[in-house]
Motif scaffolding. Structure first.
Motif, PDB file in Angstrom:
ATOM      1  N   ASN A  32       0.866  -1.069  -0.026  1.00  0.00           N
ATOM      2  CA  ASN A  32      -0.087  -0.179  -0.001  1.00  0.00           C
ATOM      3  C   ASN A  32       0.944   1.151  -0.030  1.00  0.00           C
ATOM      4  O   ASN A  32       0.325   2.211  -0.450  1.00  0.00           O
ATOM      5  N   PHE A  33       2.013   1.160   0.323  1.00  0.00           N
ATOM      6  CA  PHE A  33       3.009   2.590   0.349  1.00  0.00           C
ATOM      7  C   PHE A  33       4.050   2.222  -0.494  1.00  0.00           C
ATOM      8  O   PHE A  33       4.788   3.401  -0.733  1.00  0.00           O
ATOM      9  N   VAL A  34       4.130   1.391  -1.293  1.00  0.00           N
ATOM     10  CA  VAL A  34       5.018   1.071  -2.533  1.00  0.00           C
ATOM     11  C   VAL A  34       4.326   0.405  -3.805  1.00  0.00           C
ATOM     12  O   VAL A  34       3.980  -0.398  -3.754  1.00  0.00           O
ATOM     13  N   ASP A  35       4.186   1.541  -4.702  1.00  0.00           N
ATOM     14  CA  ASP A  35       3.240   1.059  -5.786  1.00  0.00           C
ATOM     15  C   ASP A  35       4.232   0.188  -6.803  1.00  0.00           C
ATOM     16  O   ASP A  35       5.247   0.286  -7.142  1.00  0.00           O
ATOM     17  N   PRO A  36       3.672  -1.146  -6.655  1.00  0.00           N
ATOM     18  CA  PRO A  36       4.474  -2.176  -7.562  1.00  0.00           C
ATOM     19  C   PRO A  36       4.894  -1.590  -9.033  1.00  0.00           C
ATOM     20  O   PRO A  36       5.751  -2.154  -9.720  1.00  0.00           O
ATOM     21  N   GLY A  37       4.070  -0.557  -9.528  1.00  0.00           N
ATOM     22  CA  GLY A  37       4.309  -0.081 -10.837  1.00  0.00           C
ATOM     23  C   GLY A  37       5.497   0.726 -11.159  1.00  0.00           C
ATOM     24  O   GLY A  37       6.045   0.978 -11.968  1.00  0.00           O
ATOM     25  N   LYS A  38       5.925   1.244  -9.762  1.00  0.00           N
ATOM     26  CA  LYS A  38       6.960   2.303  -9.524  1.00  0.00           C
ATOM     27  C   LYS A  38       8.139   1.684  -8.772  1.00  0.00           C
ATOM     28  O   LYS A  38       9.235   2.436  -8.815  1.00  0.00           O
ATOM     29  N   GLY A  39       8.001   0.655  -8.064  1.00  0.00           N
ATOM     30  CA  GLY A  39       9.411  -0.004  -7.488  1.00  0.00           C
ATOM     31  C   GLY A  39       8.900  -1.304  -6.808  1.00  0.00           C
ATOM     32  O   GLY A  39       7.999  -1.644  -7.075  1.00  0.00           O
ATOM     33  N   ASP A  40       9.869  -1.704  -5.949  1.00  0.00           N
ATOM     34  CA  ASP A  40       9.738  -2.867  -5.360  1.00  0.00           C
ATOM     35  C   ASP A  40       9.082  -2.811  -3.952  1.00  0.00           C
ATOM     36  O   ASP A  40       9.930  -2.391  -3.068  1.00  0.00           O
ATOM     37  N   PRO A  41       8.063  -3.453  -3.625  1.00  0.00           N
ATOM     38  CA  PRO A  41       7.400  -3.235  -2.418  1.00  0.00           C
ATOM     39  C   PRO A  41       8.048  -3.662  -1.225  1.00  0.00           C
ATOM     40  O   PRO A  41       8.309  -3.382  -0.143  1.00  0.00           O
ATOM     41  N   SER A  42       8.812  -4.850  -1.630  1.00  0.00           N
ATOM     42  CA  SER A  42       9.742  -5.633  -0.593  1.00  0.00           C
ATOM     43  C   SER A  42      11.049  -4.753  -0.315  1.00  0.00           C
ATOM     44  O   SER A  42      11.988  -4.977   0.806  1.00  0.00           O
ATOM     45  N   SER A  43      11.179  -3.585  -1.057  1.00  0.00           N
ATOM     46  CA  SER A  43      12.188  -2.597  -0.503  1.00  0.00           C
ATOM     47  C   SER A  43      12.164  -1.957   0.672  1.00  0.00           C
ATOM     48  O   SER A  43      12.917  -1.312   1.280  1.00  0.00           O
ATOM     49  N   LEU A  44      10.627  -1.928   0.912  1.00  0.00           N
ATOM     50  CA  LEU A  44      10.442  -1.214   2.322  1.00  0.00           C
ATOM     51  C   LEU A  44      10.432  -2.159   3.497  1.00  0.00           C
ATOM     52  O   LEU A  44       9.767  -3.203   3.561  1.00  0.00           O
ATOM     53  N   ASP A  45      11.373  -2.110   4.364  1.00  0.00           N
ATOM     54  CA  ASP A  45      11.712  -2.852   5.483  1.00  0.00           C
ATOM     55  C   ASP A  45      10.667  -2.575   6.674  1.00  0.00           C
ATOM     56  O   ASP A  45      10.250  -1.406   6.866  1.00  0.00           O
ATOM     57  N   ILE A  46      10.125  -3.716   7.087  1.00  0.00           N
ATOM     58  CA  ILE A  46       9.379  -3.697   8.260  1.00  0.00           C
ATOM     59  C   ILE A  46       9.899  -4.253   9.342  1.00  0.00           C
ATOM     60  O   ILE A  46      10.354  -5.306   9.436  1.00  0.00           O
ATOM     61  N   TYR A  47       9.904  -3.617  10.594  1.00  0.00           N
ATOM     62  CA  TYR A  47      10.378  -4.187  11.870  1.00  0.00           C
ATOM     63  C   TYR A  47       9.255  -4.372  12.877  1.00  0.00           C
ATOM     64  O   TYR A  47       8.464  -3.665  12.869  1.00  0.00           O
ATOM     65  N   PHE A  48       9.400  -5.671  13.661  1.00  0.00           N
ATOM     66  CA  PHE A  48       8.382  -5.854  14.449  1.00  0.00           C
ATOM     67  C   PHE A  48       9.038  -5.982  15.827  1.00  0.00           C
ATOM     68  O   PHE A  48      10.250  -6.732  15.851  1.00  0.00           O
ATOM     69  N   ASN A  49       8.171  -5.762  16.962  1.00  0.00           N
ATOM     70  CA  ASN A  49       8.587  -5.966  18.158  1.00  0.00           C
ATOM     71  C   ASN A  49       7.606  -6.275  19.157  1.00  0.00           C
ATOM     72  O   ASN A  49       6.226  -5.743  18.643  1.00  0.00           O
ATOM     73  N   LEU A  50       7.664  -6.686  20.232  1.00  0.00           N
ATOM     74  CA  LEU A  50       6.568  -6.880  21.197  1.00  0.00           C
ATOM     75  C   LEU A  50       7.038  -6.103  22.437  1.00  0.00           C
ATOM     76  O   LEU A  50       7.861  -6.301  23.555  1.00  0.00           O
ATOM     77  N   ASP A  51       6.337  -4.582  22.306  1.00  0.00           N
ATOM     78  CA  ASP A  51       6.584  -3.857  23.529  1.00  0.00           C
ATOM     79  C   ASP A  51       8.087  -3.470  23.522  1.00  0.00           C
ATOM     80  O   ASP A  51       8.491  -3.189  24.751  1.00  0.00           O
TER      81      ASP A  51
END
Length: 212
Positions: free
Chosen positions: A171-190
């Motif tokens: 939703n934040f990287v248009d596949p037509g303009k770039g690679d969505p997987s290039s947006l790194d997502i970090y997760f943590n628990l509190d």
């Protein structure tokens, strides 16, 4: 003879006085009629202006409604894991935010996705911090939503993380303009690492999440 002259003079004076009074009354009547005419004209202008004002307000309201409808957009939620996702639509207006997407996933699936902190976004990617009250700790709802049934906590956690990651990236990287997987997502628990209870595997909060 003098008596007749006196009578004549008195008659002439009376005539002149009557003529002067008549002229004054005529002038006063004309002024009154003129003032009344001006007042009627002003009232007529005000009355005709009122419908015009109502029409303008009506057009403004219609324009606002059209603008509001035009602002409605659709985001896509991706639910699944291991690269297999089902797509669901979510309507929004205004600016799209990561918080909106996460909350929509929660409403759709029934999973508790409480956050311990705001979702941060920057050049390094996005960081999502789940709370201790979230489904990552308390497990799935009881009863579960049939379309999003999971068999154990490991599957639940992986499905949540994969779904949130994929939804944010696409939703934040248009596949037509770039690679969505290039947006790194970090997760943590509190702020801490997420531990999968059945396998003991940990999700490092300082490393970009790698989907299963």
């Amino acid at each position: 003879m003098k008596h007749r002259l006196l009578v004549l003079l008195l008659a002439l004076c009376a005539l002149f006085s009557f003529s002067a009074c008549s002229a004054a009354n005529d002038t006063s009547s004309a002024q009154t009629v003129s003032a009344q005419s001006e007042a009627d004209s002003a009232n007529g202008t005000s009355s005709s202006a009122e419908p015009a004002e109502k029409t303008a307000l009506s057009e403004s309201s219609a324009s606002a409604e059209t603008s509001s409808e035009a602002e409605e957009k659709t985001a896509t939620l991706y639910i699944g894991m291991d690269g297999q996702f089902k797509e669901y639509s979510a309507t929004y207006s205004g600016e799209l935010t990561p918080l909106f997407l996460v909350s929509q996933i929660s409403q759709l699936t029934g999973w508790n996705l409480d956050l311990a902190d705001e979702i941060t976004s920057g050049k390094g990617g996005m960081t999502v911090s789940f709370a201790e009250t979230s489904a990552l700790v308390v497990g799935p709802p009881d009863p579960q939503t049939p379309d999003f049934f999971v068999y154990d906590n490991n599957q639940l956690i992986r499905t949540i993380l994969d779904s949130v990651q994929h939804t944010l990236q696409y939703n934040f990287v248009d596949p037509g303009k770039g690679d969505p997987s290039s947006l790194d997502i970090y997760f943590n628990l509190d702020g801490e690492a997420i531990v999968l209870p059945d396998s003991g595997e940990t999700i490092d909060p300082y490393e970009p999440y790698s989907a299963s």
